[in-house]
Design a protein around this motif. Sequence first.
Motif, PDB file in Angstrom:
ATOM      1  N   GLU A  59       4.809 -25.360 -57.070  1.00 13.50           N
ATOM      2  CA  GLU A  59       4.696 -23.874 -57.284  1.00 13.50           C
ATOM      3  C   GLU A  59       4.536 -23.777 -58.918  1.00 13.50           C
ATOM      4  O   GLU A  59       3.736 -22.825 -59.202  1.00 13.50           O
ATOM      5  CB  GLU A  59       5.836 -23.240 -56.834  1.00 13.50           C
ATOM      6  N   ARG A  62       0.849 -24.427 -59.653  1.00 14.87           N
ATOM      7  CA  ARG A  62      -0.097 -23.415 -59.171  1.00 14.87           C
ATOM      8  C   ARG A  62      -0.067 -22.127 -60.446  1.00 14.87           C
ATOM      9  O   ARG A  62      -1.112 -21.735 -60.757  1.00 14.87           O
ATOM     10  CB  ARG A  62       0.174 -22.813 -57.763  1.00 14.87           C
ATOM     11  N   ALA A 122      -5.375 -25.200 -56.501  1.00 15.00           N
ATOM     12  CA  ALA A 122      -4.885 -24.367 -57.757  1.00 15.00           C
ATOM     13  C   ALA A 122      -6.004 -24.301 -58.988  1.00 15.00           C
ATOM     14  O   ALA A 122      -6.054 -23.395 -59.589  1.00 15.00           O
ATOM     15  CB  ALA A 122      -3.829 -24.868 -58.108  1.00 15.00           C
TER      16      ALA A 122
END
Length: 195
Positions: A59, A62, A122
Amino acid sequence: MTREERREANRRRIFEAAWQTVERDGAASVTIRQVATDVGYSAPVVYQHFANKEALLGEVMREGYAHLHAHLDAAAAASGPAGAIYAIGRAYLDFAERNPHLYRLMNGLAGVTLDPGARHAAAGPVIAVTNGAIEAWARATGVPLPDMTLACDLVWGVVHGMTGLGQLDDIGFDRARLLADQALHALTLSWATKE
């Protein structure tokens, strides 16, 4: 605040604690236990939001690419079409200089394993803005580029390589930016003079 809003706020606090640890100490320093301590939760609470350390760092990776995309997009928009490739190169090096640990995580250099497919996904918007800059340059200069994937890979290779040089104490980012400009000029000149 609804239950869902509280859950999202908790998830964001956990994410931000991990982000700060990456920025301060590097991705290898992130542990679920430490992140839980930083936000005042127990480790099981963190696991309710992120399956494991890799999911949490994924996360962060990204979000890092989202920040890089915004930075490159602004740089390309602020330059004319003929200068878009150079503006992207400088912006890329600026981002890497300001966010060294995040940059390493995003590029698989941080000593942690993240899914390469997730990394490529990403990076998609960053690739798109780079392609847009190359296409703008090609239109402005009248140079046909039959293989945009190759052209994009070459630009990325230049700026990523120069970032590596910028991270060396005896070269640094100021010199790396000059070298990147020269290398991108040589690359665009080679495109313009191909028969």
